[in-house]
Design an enzyme around this catalytic site. Structure first.
Site, short mmCIF file in Angstrom:
data_model
loop_
_atom_site.label_atom_id
_atom_site.label_comp_id
_atom_site.label_asym_id
_atom_site.label_seq_id
_atom_site.Cartn_x
_atom_site.Cartn_y
_atom_site.Cartn_z
N CYS A 92 0.83 -1.21 0.00
CA CYS A 92 0.00 0.00 0.00
C CYS A 92 0.86 1.26 0.00
O CYS A 92 0.35 2.36 -0.19
CB CYS A 92 -0.88 0.02 1.24
N VAL A 118 -17.98 11.16 -20.31
CA VAL A 118 -17.10 10.64 -19.25
C VAL A 118 -16.48 11.81 -18.54
O VAL A 118 -15.77 12.60 -19.14
CB VAL A 118 -15.91 9.83 -19.83
N SER A 125 -18.25 6.15 -12.09
CA SER A 125 -19.48 5.39 -12.17
C SER A 125 -19.46 4.54 -13.44
O SER A 125 -19.70 3.34 -13.40
CB SER A 125 -20.66 6.37 -12.19
N GLU A 156 0.44 -13.29 15.28
CA GLU A 156 -1.01 -13.54 15.24
C GLU A 156 -1.77 -13.04 16.46
O GLU A 156 -2.95 -12.71 16.37
CB GLU A 156 -1.26 -15.05 15.16
C1 LIG Z 1 -14.72 3.80 -4.72
C2 LIG Z 1 -15.96 4.62 -4.86
C3 LIG Z 1 -16.60 5.04 -3.72
C4 LIG Z 1 -17.76 5.78 -3.83
N1 LIG Z 1 -18.37 6.19 -2.68
C5 LIG Z 1 -19.50 6.92 -2.75
C6 LIG Z 1 -20.16 7.35 -1.58
O1 LIG Z 1 -19.73 7.09 -0.45
N2 LIG Z 1 -21.30 8.05 -1.72
C7 LIG Z 1 -21.81 8.37 -2.95
O2 LIG Z 1 -22.83 9.03 -3.02
N3 LIG Z 1 -21.20 8.01 -4.07
C8 LIG Z 1 -20.07 7.27 -4.00
N4 LIG Z 1 -19.46 6.86 -5.15
C9 LIG Z 1 -20.11 7.16 -6.44
C10 LIG Z 1 -19.60 8.47 -7.02
O3 LIG Z 1 -20.10 9.53 -6.29
C11 LIG Z 1 -20.07 8.55 -8.45
O4 LIG Z 1 -19.53 7.47 -9.14
C12 LIG Z 1 -19.59 9.80 -9.09
O5 LIG Z 1 -20.08 10.91 -8.46
C13 LIG Z 1 -19.91 9.84 -10.56
O6 LIG Z 1 -19.25 10.95 -11.16
P1 LIG Z 1 -18.28 10.80 -12.40
O7 LIG Z 1 -17.84 12.14 -12.80
O8 LIG Z 1 -17.20 9.86 -12.10
O9 LIG Z 1 -19.25 10.17 -13.44
P2 LIG Z 1 -18.91 9.33 -14.73
O10 LIG Z 1 -18.66 7.93 -14.37
O11 LIG Z 1 -17.89 10.01 -15.56
O12 LIG Z 1 -20.31 9.45 -15.47
C14 LIG Z 1 -21.47 8.92 -14.91
C15 LIG Z 1 -22.70 9.15 -15.79
O13 LIG Z 1 -23.04 10.51 -15.78
C16 LIG Z 1 -23.25 11.01 -17.08
N5 LIG Z 1 -22.81 12.41 -17.09
C17 LIG Z 1 -21.71 12.90 -16.47
N6 LIG Z 1 -21.66 14.23 -16.63
C18 LIG Z 1 -22.71 14.57 -17.38
C19 LIG Z 1 -23.19 15.79 -17.90
N7 LIG Z 1 -22.57 16.93 -17.64
N8 LIG Z 1 -24.29 15.77 -18.63
C20 LIG Z 1 -24.95 14.63 -18.89
N9 LIG Z 1 -24.55 13.44 -18.44
C21 LIG Z 1 -23.45 13.41 -17.70
C22 LIG Z 1 -22.43 10.13 -17.96
O14 LIG Z 1 -22.99 10.09 -19.24
C23 LIG Z 1 -22.51 8.81 -17.24
O15 LIG Z 1 -23.63 8.10 -17.68
C24 LIG Z 1 -18.29 6.11 -5.10
C25 LIG Z 1 -17.64 5.70 -6.25
C26 LIG Z 1 -16.48 4.95 -6.14
C27 LIG Z 1 -15.79 4.50 -7.38
S1 FES Z 2 -0.87 -3.22 3.06
FE1 FES Z 2 0.07 -1.55 4.03
S2 FES Z 2 1.99 -2.31 4.53
FE2 FES Z 2 0.96 -4.07 3.77
#
Ligand SMILES: Cc1cc2nc3c(=O)[nH]c(=O)nc-3n(C[C@H](O)[C@H](O)[C@H](O)COP(=O)(O)OP(=O)(O)OC[C@H]3O[C@@H](n4cnc5c(N)ncnc54)[C@H](O)[C@@H]3O)c2cc1C
Ligand code: FES
Ligand code: FES
Length: 1343
Positions: A120, A268, A273, A1274
């Site tokens: 990590c 994107v 998401s 352990e």
């Molecule tokens: C590890 C991880 C942890 C997460 N934890 C949380 C959490 O605790 N709570 C929570 O609420 N969410 C959580 N999420 C979800 C996260 O909030 C959403 O995935 C994120 O906000 C999506 O935004 P993005 O820009 O990455 O979207 P993208 O993946 O880039 O796009 C998502 C969708 O939105 C559409 N889109 C994007 N922008 C526009 C636009 N301007 N106009 C029209 N369509 C559009 C795209 O076409 C696509 O379909 C988590 C995600 C991950 C990967």
């Molecule tokens: S996962 Fe952090 S040191 Fe092994």
């Protein structure tokens, strides 16, 4: 007209070097490019879903409008390379290196002992580095936030945080006692610097030697990119991959034109998401539109009535924008912003917040969205754009439900979001409850808003929206409408709860499960909102006219209000300093840094999959069963074999030797026994091709009966893997007749996933001659891999060499399983004649490999009213899965160790391993002890409750007191056990804190504190003499340098460091003269697995033996020239033809167990310890916070206190995970749902107790082990149960207060769901309950 025929050049920078991708493939992520194309393997793959932070790098971009350069951390596994146009990427290699210059972040994390396995570490370094680029002197809170998205499975985070704190602004001490003083200050520290005559140290590293941070020395933003940003390319860029085209328009007009032309193409932004959906759910989009260069989407405007935030702003930027507005505007206007900000702090980790966009979040509408419920109740509006013009739609329930009439049209995009200010008499709140506090998706969240008629408590408008309750965010609009006009009082509350439960109903079979918990949260959250509004009314009433009438909140109820905040952990580590007479050169007993620490921190440490691609190498992917118990009717490989790049498919028929054992096949033959069993493997030119081929193999199954998943069903079907194991002493039948009271109870302990950060990996290289094979494998037991490959291929063992440089975490999960993967890969290598690389995805690793055995325990205990236990009868069943694996030994160890620290005269312990249709469970740190002993300790707690005594009193009363014999008649002295117990009571100020806890609980109805102290007697070793042996090989070269090899594997536990410390002491030369390269079956043969806590013990003795042999040979030379140097002596020895190479051997401890007689001497020695933990629970949500933990551990004479304390802390936190958050969920068809960090919650940095102290008991002596040290790998695991018992203590208090029976069924982990439902109250009573016979649950409990 846009020309999309030819790919444009993708230009970006990595570590100051320009990268030009002429044929950039939109499906390739930055992580793949770094590792595979650029050979920058410092950045690691551990989950591929953005959930662990191992792949963190820094991205820098120049903002075209402000011209400012923004540095932010991201998870490179989710970043398509095409999104990097014009960006500068910095990886761990760009930060610093051993070869050139270390960066202070790298130096400090290494020297503060912040790395163990090191997998990590590059991610941690990059998160901290990015923080420092933005804030050279951050606050400790900023540091916590920066590290919130990085998981570490080894260290327990404390030393990582410690290293980061060295950059932070001076804090005013740890303020842990609310005095403003630090626990290290004289007078505050319970332990003086001397304990008796023993010098005690609390320093594991010295800050003085750290290089200062000089921000001017950082890599500059590439001038070429600056120029590009100043004159932005307005042309549309297109990158055509094999299957997907990425189009990045330079202007808004072009974007709208493209959207009209490709209405199905998603936009994107952060890809957080889209990316996971494409990877795991098979979503496919042939065209992707990237608006990254459209600055109009990042505009923020503030008006007198609200805020408009560009859809392209990242969630991190939104957080800053909201914080700014909150600081500028009066409180009444910022209610919605405050609610959003609250959730933004806990939404995902920093990296995801940096990547994810507001638009992406809103449009992707995940059901668990933390922001959409608040935006909905806050009346946010979406500003849409298309070629036809602009349009506004409300972000309301219809939009969130995805209703076509309320949604974007296919050609429209979201430009920005308007969030109005709140007004006077309007109150907005946000709630969420997840498995843990941070970096976890909410089980349920909610946004709630009420507008009261001015100067009254009458509801004018009310809106409530919940997330996590269905496929989309749901609005409770009907209930809200019905409540309009009502007064904000108790009657309204009751009515609201009834209405809400009716409206937002959740079926018993709802996906995600936890149905009753979620229903309870619906009303619990509303109750919290009700109180919050009342409190705000009270505040307003003071300012307002006296017309305002409102319902007063009772003092007892006030405790429902505060959420647990994130606090920066503090703590002290105490250990005995070495004797002042010990020579400086002698490193034994000193806190020496892990040998690889600097390499971990710079990314220069090579793990198995970091080995560069070898000539003609193929990649292997595995096809696994999707059925729990079925006959394989046919396997159709034809389609897969036709695919490009596919070289071959390896099935059971291709195994030249033995295919595993009769009951445990490497590759399934005609029957599968669980979902996750390996059926065949594809070898292809790339990983992508191999995985695609897997999807094209068709298996026809015929389901078989019976299908058993649970322990209950296994007992019913008499389905067991091995005979019952039993130990008995005294006469329990008679004893039960004479006791005052008898209690019976049940305990359920869930399984645990190893979640080593480095998934299972192996690289097999067939040699051209004599059927030789080189195998590079991440294993704790290379000899087992070697043997299994030998029998699989039917070639002698001497042709196979296994190499283990280092392992990215094992915890028992890499003892047996790597042999399976090694053998399958070797079969592939022999069949194809190519080298084979096999790297398991996190999902497959979790699905295939099994983990800790879930356990079901029943106890019957007889005791006197004073708490003295006279008879104890425990029967345990573990869920072994479909094959034997280690289940028989785990059952034995469980039974042998069940008595823990207690002397009970009449005992009966029985254990059985159930055979079920789940993946086979295997070795895991503690090997049955952490599960089994939870039953014993639960039983003690139950006795205390029945006697009306405090649990610690009953523990103390029944604890071993004098030299005695265990249930299996092994003699031992409990003196050190009692010392640990007493010191822990003392150091934790247990008794006074118990009183404080009681006081707190009297005053608070909805929050309860709990405190518990747990003793531990842990036996180390394998329980079999043949396993207690080790060998070493030590060479001295003619320049005086020494090479030490031994049979132990470096898993992060610092075994190589300790071995060099031993060699240094024995040879009396500095450690810098000594090197160790790898563990190899060619240098030290027939090794035993590095496990059972004794790796350093036995290998240390072997290294000592080899060094002593060498020194003996050198003695005459030294005698002759006592003033000579080491180099002189070696030169002379060579001249005199004295062998400078020696093997060392340790014949090991005797250990045996006669199960017939129930007697033996199965373990070489015991490790003793005690831990005290204090927690606070929120009875309304089930959340808990860890206030303080004190551990006292008997390490005897620690070889290396930094490493040993690291092992204790790391295993404690892992144990805490086992008992509180790590919950495996299985479908009724036996499919493991929890297959990644998003569904399976290992502790994060915010889970570390706010105060976390570890003391090593001043040394005692044990003649058995190397320099009287003890193996601590352990034992700390079980001490994590002190948190569990503190939680149950708090729950019991709540139940007592509510007049509910205290003898509730104990279930581990004590998740928020369990805590909430155990703290039954009027809200849990009002929820509808389903008849279990009327629905199919989403998941089934297997323990
Ligand atoms: C590890 C991880 C942890 C997460 N934890 C949380 C959490 O605790 N709570 C929570 O609420 N969410 C959580 N999420 C979800 C996260 O909030 C959403 O995935 C994120 O906000 C999506 O935004 P993005 O820009 O990455 O979207 P993208 O993946 O880039 O796009 C998502 C969708 O939105 C559409 N889109 C994007 N922008 C526009 C636009 N301007 N106009 C029209 N369509 C559009 C795209 O076409 C696509 O379909 C988590 C995600 C991950 C990967
Ligand atoms: S996962 Fe952090 S040191 Fe092994
Ligand atoms: S590998 Fe990227 S976050 Fe886990």
């Amino acid at each position: 007209m846009l020309c999309l025929l030819r790919s444009d050049e993708l230009v970006f920078f990595v570590n100051g070097k320009k990268v030009i991708e002429k044929n950039a493939d939109p499906e390739v992520t930055l992580l793949t490019l770094l590792r595979k194309n650029l050979g920058l393997t410092g950045t690691k793959y551990a989950c591929g879903r953005g959930g662990c932070g191992a792949c963190t790098v820094m991205v820098s971009k120049c903002d075209p409008v402000s011209k400012k350069i923004r540095h932010f951390s991201i998870t490179s596994c989710l970043v398509p390379i095409c999104s990097l146009y014009g960006a500068a990427v910095t990886t761990v290699e760009g930060v610093g290196s051993i070869k050139t210059k270390l960066h202070p972040v790298q130096e400090r994390i290494a020297k503060s002992h912040g790395t163990q396995c090191g997998f990590c570490t590059p991610g941690m370094v990059m998160s901290m580095y990015t923080l420092l680029r933005n804030h050279p002197q951050p606050s400790e809170e900023q540091l916590m936030e920066a590290l919130g998205g990085n998981l570490c499975r080894c260290t327990g985070y404390r030393p990582i945080l410690e290293s980061g704190k060295t950059f932070c602004m001076e804090s005013n001490g740890c303020e842990q006692k609310g005095t403003g003083k630090c626990c290290c200050d004289p007078g505050e520290n319970a332990s003086p610097s001397h304990s008796g005559d023993v010098p005690i140290s609390t320093e594991l590293f010295t800050q003085d030697e750290f290089q200062p941070l000089d921000p001017t020395q950082e890599l500059i933003f590439p001038p070429e990119l600056l120029r590009m940003a100043e004159n932005p390319e307005k042309r549309t860029l297109a990158f055509h991959g094999e299957r997907v085209t990425w189009i990045s328009p330079g202007t808004l007009e072009d974007l709208l034109e493209l959207k009209a032309k490709h209405p199905e193409a998603p936009l994107v932004l952060g890809n957080t998401s889209l990316g996971p959906a494409m990877k795991s759910q098979g979503h496919f989009h042939p065209v992707l539109l990237s608006p990254a260069r459209i600055s109009e989407l990042s505009v923020v405007s503030k008006t007198s009535d609200g805020l408009t935030i560009g859809a392209g702003c990242s969630l991190a930027q939104v957080k800053d924008i909201l914080a700014e507005s909150i600081s500028e505007l009066p409180e009444e206007k910022t209610q919605t912003y405050r609610a959003l900000l609250k959730h933004l702090k806990s939404l995902a980790g920093q990296q995801i917040r940096n990547m994810a966009s507001l638009g992406g979040h809103i449009i992707s509408r995940p059901c668990y969205s933390d922001l959409n419920p608040i935006l909905a109740v806050g009346n946010a509006t979406l500003n849409l754009l298309s070629e036809a013009g602009t349009r506004q739609i409300p972000l309301d329930e219809h939009f969130l439900a995805g209703s076509a009439s309320a949604d974007l049209k296919p050609e429209e995009i979201l430009e920005s979001v308007y969030i109005p200010h709140s007004q006077k008499w309007e109150f907005v709140s946000a709630f969420r409850q997840a498995q843990c506090q941070q970096n976890a998706l909410a089980d349920v969240n909610a946004g709630m808003r009420v507008l009261l008629k001015g100067d009254t408590d009458t509801i004018e408008d009310l809106s409530i929206a919940y997330g996590g309750l269905g496929a989309a965010t749901v609005s409770a609009h009907k209930s809200c409408r019905q409540l309009q006009g009502r007064h904000w009082n108790q009657l309204m509350l009751d009515e609201a709860c009834r209405l809400l439960l009716e409206e937002v109903s959740l079926p018993g079979s709802a996906p995600g499960g936890r149905v009753e918990f979620k229903r309870t949260l619906v009303v619990s959250f509303f109750f919290k909102f009700y109180l919050e509004v009342l409190q705000k009314l009270k505040k307003l009433a003071k300012l307002s006219s006296d017309r305002l009438q409102y319902h007063e909140v009772s003092d007892l109820s006030l405790s429902a209000l505060e959420d647990f905040s994130v606090t920066v952990p503090q703590g002290v580590q105490r250990y005995q300093s070495v004797d002042s007479c010990q020579p400086l050169q002698d490193p034994v007993g000193r806190p020496i840094m892990h040998l690889s620490a600097l390499k971990h921190a710079t990314g220069e440490a090579i793990f198995c999959d970091d080995i560069p691609r070898v000539d003609k190498e193929l990649f292997m992917a595995l096809l696994i069963s999707t059925r729990a118990h079925a006959k394989i009717i046919s396997i159709d490989l034809s389609k897969a074999l036709e695919l490009p790049g596919v070289v071959d498919v390896i099935t059971a028929k291709d195994i030249p030797g033995t295919n595993g054992t009769e009951d445990d096949k490497l590759l399934a033959v005609d029957e599968v026994l669980c979902v996750g069993q390996v059926i065949c493997a594809v070898a292809a030119e790339t990983d992508v091709q191999a995985k695609r081929a897997i999807e094209n193999i068709k298996i026809t199954y015929e389901d078989l009966e019976p299908v058993i998943f649970t322990i209950e069903d296994a007992i019913k079907h008499n389905s067991f893997l091995c005979p019952e194991k039993k130990l008995e002493q005294g006469n329990i039948k008679e004893a039960f007749e004479k006791v005052d009271q008898i209690v019976e109870g049940e305990v359920h302990v869930g399984g645990q996933e190893h979640f080593y950060m480095e998934t299972q990996r192996v690289l097999v290289i067939p040699k051209t001659e004599d059927k030789e094979l080189d195998i590079y494998v991440s294993t704790q037991d290379p000899a087992h891999v070697q043997k299994t490959v030998s029998s699989t291929l039917n070639i002698p063992i001497n042709r196979i060499t296994c190499h283990v440089k280092r392992v990215g975490g094992g915890f028992g999960g890499k003892v047996g399983k790597p042999a399976v993967f090694g053998a399958i890969a070797a079969a592939g290598a022999i069949k194809t004649g190519h080298p084979i690389r096999l790297v398991l995805d996190r999902e497959d690793d979790m699905l295939i490999t099994g983990g800790r055995h879930p356990l079901f325990g029943k106890y019957k205990v007889g005791f006197m009213n004073n708490g003295r236990i006279k008879a104890l009868d425990i029967e345990c069943f573990i869920n072994g899965g479909c094959t034997l694996d280690d289940s028989e030994q785990v059952t034995e160890f469980l039974i042998l160790k069940l008595e823990n620290a207690y002397k009970i005269r009449n005992l009966r312990f029985r254990g059985r391993a159930c055979m079920t249709n789940l993946p086979s469970n295997t070795a895991f740190r503690g090997y049955g002890f952490p599960q089994g002993t939870l039953v014993t300790e639960s039983c003690i707690t139950a006795v205390a409750a029945k006697c009306g005594l405090l649990p610690e009193k009953v523990r103390e009363k029944n604890m071993y007191k004098t030299v005695d014999k265990t249930i299996y008649k092994q003699a031992f002295s409990p003196e050190t056990l009692r010392q640990c117990w007493n010191e822990c009571l003392d150091k934790s100020s247990f008794h006074s804190r118990r009183k404080q806890v009681e006081e707190f609980n009297k005053k608070n109805y909805w929050k309860k504190k709990g405190i518990a102290i747990i003793p531990m007697k842990f036996s180390v070793g394998f329980g079999a003499t043949s396993y207690h042996q080790a060998a070493a090989l030590v060479h001295i070269y003619t320049d005086g340098s020494v090479l030490v090899t031994h049979g132990g594997n470096e898993l992060g536990q610092g075994i190589h460091t300790k071995m060099l410390q031993v060699a240094s002491r024995e040879l009396k030369i500095p450690m810098s003269y000594i090197h160790t390269c790898e563990t190899s079956t060619a240098t030290v043969p027939n090794t035993i697995a590095t496990a059972a806590s004794i790796g350093s013990d036995v290998n240390g003795r072997a290294v000592q033996n080899a060094c002593q042999t060498l020194l003996k040979r050198l003695e005459p030379i030294i005698k002759k020239n006592p003033e000579g140097s080491w180099e002189d002596w070696i030169e002379a020895a060579f001249e005199q033809r004295i062998s400078l190479s020696a093997t060392g051997y340790f014949r090991g401890y005797k250990a045996f167990m006669d199960w017939e007689k129930g007697e033996g001497d199965p373990f070489p020695y015991y490790v003793y310890g005690a831990a005290c933990s204090e927690v606070e629970i929120d009875c309304l949500t089930g959340a808990h916070k860890k206030i303080r933990t004190d551990i006292v551990m008997d390490a005897c004479c620690s070889l290396n206190p930094a490493i040993d304390i690291g092992q204790i802390e790391g295993s404690f936190i892992q144990g805490m995970g086992l008992y509180t958050t790590e919950e495996l969920k299985y479908s009724p068809e036996g499919v493991l749902y929890s297959r990644g960090p998003d569904e399976y919650k290992v502790p994060t940095i915010v889970d570390v107790p706010e105060e976390f102290n570890v003391s090593l008991l001043p040394s005692s002596q044990t003649p058995l082990t190397i320099y009287s040290s003890k193996g601590l790998g352990e034992s700390g695991m079980f001490l994590g149960s002190s948190v569990f018992f503190a939680i149950t203590d708090a729950v019991a208090t709540a139940r007592r207060e509510r007049d509910i029976a205290e003898d509730f069924t104990v279930k581990s982990p004590a998740t928020p769901e369990w805590v909430r439902m155990a703290c039954a109250d009027r809200f849990t009573e009002m929820i509808p309950r389903d008849d279990p016979r009327t629905f199919k649950p989403w998941s089934i409990p297997v323990a």
